[in-house]
Design a protein around this motif. Structure first.
Motif: not given
Length: 125
Positions: A4-7, A10-11, A41-42, A44
């Motif tokens: 699960k990315p935090q930003s 990050e993704y 991010i929504s 994920h």
């Protein structure tokens, strides 16, 4: 379980090469066409949001998924004929160029739709 990315950064860090270039081209197009939208991010996935989420996008095994909600798909049904679609999703295969002009048009349509919905909501309040 998927990470699960935090930003959005990050993704994007999870990808490289051509996939990363395609993601960045989608991001750049959306930033240019709907500058008032905020990147979030929504579910994920990277997304662009104003009063509501306008579009999401994400990498899958064989394609990049673009999720402009049901209206974004149905409004552009003819233009999307070459692509696999479902109720609120479009698949852009990894082995084909990303149709950035079409993504731009869909994003602008969703922004207009969200603005109209926000005005209607305000009038009801």
């Amino acid at each position: 379980m998927n990470p699960k990315p935090q930003s959005v950064e990050e993704y994007f860090s999870w990808f490289s090469g051509e996939i990363l270039e395609k993601l960045q081209s989608i991001r750049d197009t959306l930033r240019r066409e709907i500058p008032e939208a905020k990147e979030v991010i929504s579910y994920h996935m990277p997304a662009f949001r104003t009063t509501e989420v306008l579009v999401y996008y994400a990498v899958a095994k064989n394609h990049i998924g673009f999720y402009p909600t049901n209206s974004g798909v149905s409004e552009f049904k003819k233009e999307l004929a070459p692509y696999q679609t479902s109720k609120g999703a479009i698949q852009f295969p990894h082995d084909r160029p990303i149709p950035l002009d079409l993504i731009a048009e869909i994003a602008k349509f969703r922004l207009l739709e969200a603005k109209e919905r926000a005005v209607k909501k305000k009038k009801k309040a």
